[in-house]
Design a protein around this motif. Structure first.
Motif, PDB file in Angstrom:
ATOM      1  N   TYR A  56      36.758  26.648  38.644  1.00  0.00           N
ATOM      2  CA  TYR A  56      36.287  27.068  37.313  1.00  0.00           C
ATOM      3  C   TYR A  56      37.301  26.626  36.250  1.00  0.00           C
ATOM      4  O   TYR A  56      36.945  25.978  35.263  1.00  0.00           O
ATOM      5  CB  TYR A  56      36.112  28.587  37.274  1.00  0.00           C
ATOM      6  CG  TYR A  56      35.841  29.150  35.880  1.00  0.00           C
ATOM      7  CD1 TYR A  56      34.571  29.109  35.328  1.00  0.00           C
ATOM      8  CD2 TYR A  56      36.873  29.716  35.112  1.00  0.00           C
ATOM      9  CE1 TYR A  56      34.318  29.616  34.054  1.00  0.00           C
ATOM     10  CE2 TYR A  56      36.638  30.220  33.840  1.00  0.00           C
ATOM     11  CZ  TYR A  56      35.361  30.168  33.323  1.00  0.00           C
ATOM     12  OH  TYR A  56      35.121  30.668  32.058  1.00  0.00           O
ATOM     13  N   GLY A 113      41.871  35.926  26.675  1.00  0.00           N
ATOM     14  CA  GLY A 113      42.731  37.081  26.916  1.00  0.00           C
ATOM     15  C   GLY A 113      42.445  38.257  25.998  1.00  0.00           C
ATOM     16  O   GLY A 113      43.048  39.316  26.137  1.00  0.00           O
ATOM     17  N   SER A 226      28.635  48.062  29.209  1.00  0.00           N
ATOM     18  CA  SER A 226      29.976  48.232  29.769  1.00  0.00           C
ATOM     19  C   SER A 226      30.743  49.404  29.167  1.00  0.00           C
ATOM     20  O   SER A 226      31.461  50.089  29.858  1.00  0.00           O
ATOM     21  CB  SER A 226      30.778  46.948  29.587  1.00  0.00           C
ATOM     22  OG  SER A 226      30.114  45.898  30.239  1.00  0.00           O
TER      23      SER A 226
END
Ligand code: CP3
Length: 366
Positions: A56, A113, A226
């Motif tokens: 990936y 990030g 989520s």
């Protein structure tokens, strides 16, 4: 057998009344999703495609995240990587929950990030005008990528997905990731009408994003809420449930299994099922036998090994995976899909995941 979802008549929706009996129809994953007998428990991992895989990182080199989602050949390759490597029972479409927001014109980027960052947060009635409905023509690259994938995957099912209204709203209102959701909750508590319109518009967008994927051949869908675990049940019922229900209702007529997942949602599992899910995803905090009681009869469960267990020695991973399989026996049938309690982490050893898939297949063989 699970209950057939209350389908809106096809004549009203223009949808096909039942799931297309594609090449994946009799796959272990879809059979378990329908609570039909299976030779073993199916397994896939949230975030199975991504930075844990060297292949990936290689194909993503120099390509920004959201741009990668708009290149069908790249999406196909990335989606297939974990299927080839781990022999999981389903593929999850490589995209992101913010892709449909970008497609309707929201200035959103995914910062490495960090996560999604919104240039101009949505906080007023005037801001809502920016959230127009999504049309299939806004995302031709999604239709193309799903088509390529379904062709290549054959008997392996493809799971389509979207972000649920609350989780999308949290990014839009905060302007990025948040720990306490203060701006989001300020709107929810302080301007309930504005909030209701915001989540309703997001429901329309998410529903359309799922429809595009199903129309192109996805054979199951997962709605990611989520961050809904930030809410108390009463607030969830009042401020979120109607919008999430709208998303599930919009795809009920297709007859594809609908999965609903959020982190830290132990207190919300019953309500998340009520929103219209056939299968409720469970994080690692609630054992599946307890989750089964909370969700009630007729619905399946997905989960729920603590992702951090994968950093422990293999024998520990196996013991913990066996505990998950054992707890799932409370469902009394085949209505369990093995997964982690949340996503694969970038620093995880991919070989540990491959071993886990083989172990679950073996340990659950029947
Ligand atoms: O394998 C898969 O699950 C495939 C696709 C997928 C991605 N995002 C790709 C991605 C899926 C299903 C998502 C959903 C998603 N995106 C969710 C719900 C799932 C969850 O984990 O709870 C959420 C909350 C987002 C928003 C988002 N996008 C976050 C929080 C991040 C991580 C930021 C970071 O760098 O840590 C992203 C970026 C993202 N989406 C990555 C991937 C593989 C990592 C970025 C990269 O590889 O460059």
């Amino acid at each position: 057998m699970s209950e057939t979802p209350a389908a809106t008549p096809a004549a009203q929706t223009g949808q096909q009344p039942t799931a297309r009996r594609g090449a994946a129809y009799d796959s272990v994953f879809l059979r378990a999703a329908r609570n039909e007998p299976v030779p073993h428990t199916p397994v896939w991992f949230m975030r199975q495609a991504g930075r844990s895989l060297p292949e990936y990182n290689k194909v993503r080199e120099g390509v920004p995240m959201l741009e990668s989602c708009m290149r069908p050949e790249l999406v196909k390759e990335i989606t297939l990587q974990p299927v080839r490597r781990h022999k999981v029972d389903a593929a999850i479409f490589f995209s992101d929950i913010v892709v449909p927001l970008r497609a309707v014109g929201i200035d959103v980027d995914i910062k490495p990030g960090v996560g999604p960052v919104i240039a101009d947060p949505v906080r007023t009635a005037a801001d809502l005008q920016r959230l127009r409905p999504l049309e299939p023509d806004d995302v031709p690259y999604i239709t193309e990528a799903v088509g390529l994938l379904v062709e290549e995957l054959g008997a392996t099912p493809l799971i389509g997905f979207a972000g649920a209204p609350f989780t999308l709203a949290s990014y839009l209102v905060e302007g990025g990731p948040s720990k306490s959701y203060e701006n989001t909750k300020a709107m929810m508590y302080g301007a309930p009408e504005l909030w209701a319109e915001l989540v309703d518009r997001l429901a329309v967008i998410s529903a359309a994003f799922l429809q595009v994927q199903i129309e192109a051949g996805a054979s199951a869908v997962q709605l990611f809420d989520s961050w809904a675990g930030a809410l108390a049940p009463d607030e969830y019922r009042r401020s979120v449930l109607p919008a999430s229900t709208k998303v599930f209702d919009a795809v009920a007529g297709y007859g594809v299994p609908r999965i609903h997942f959020g982190v830290n949602t132990g207190e919300l599992l019953g309500l998340m099922g009520q929103a219209g899910a056939d299968i409720v995803g469970v994080d690692w905090r609630v054992p599946l036998n307890v989750a089964a009681d909370r969700v009630g009869p007729g619905k399946g469960l997905q989960g729920n090994l603590d992702p951090a267990v994968l950093y422990a020695p293999t024998r520990v991973v196996e013991t913990k995976a066996r505990e998950v399989l054992h707890a799932a026996q409370a469902l009394g049938g085949s209505h369990h899909i093995f997964n982690l309690g949340h996503g694969v982490m970038p620093t995880m050893d991919p070989d540990a995941l491959t071993r886990l898939v083989a172990f679950v297949h073996e340990a659950s063989a029947r």
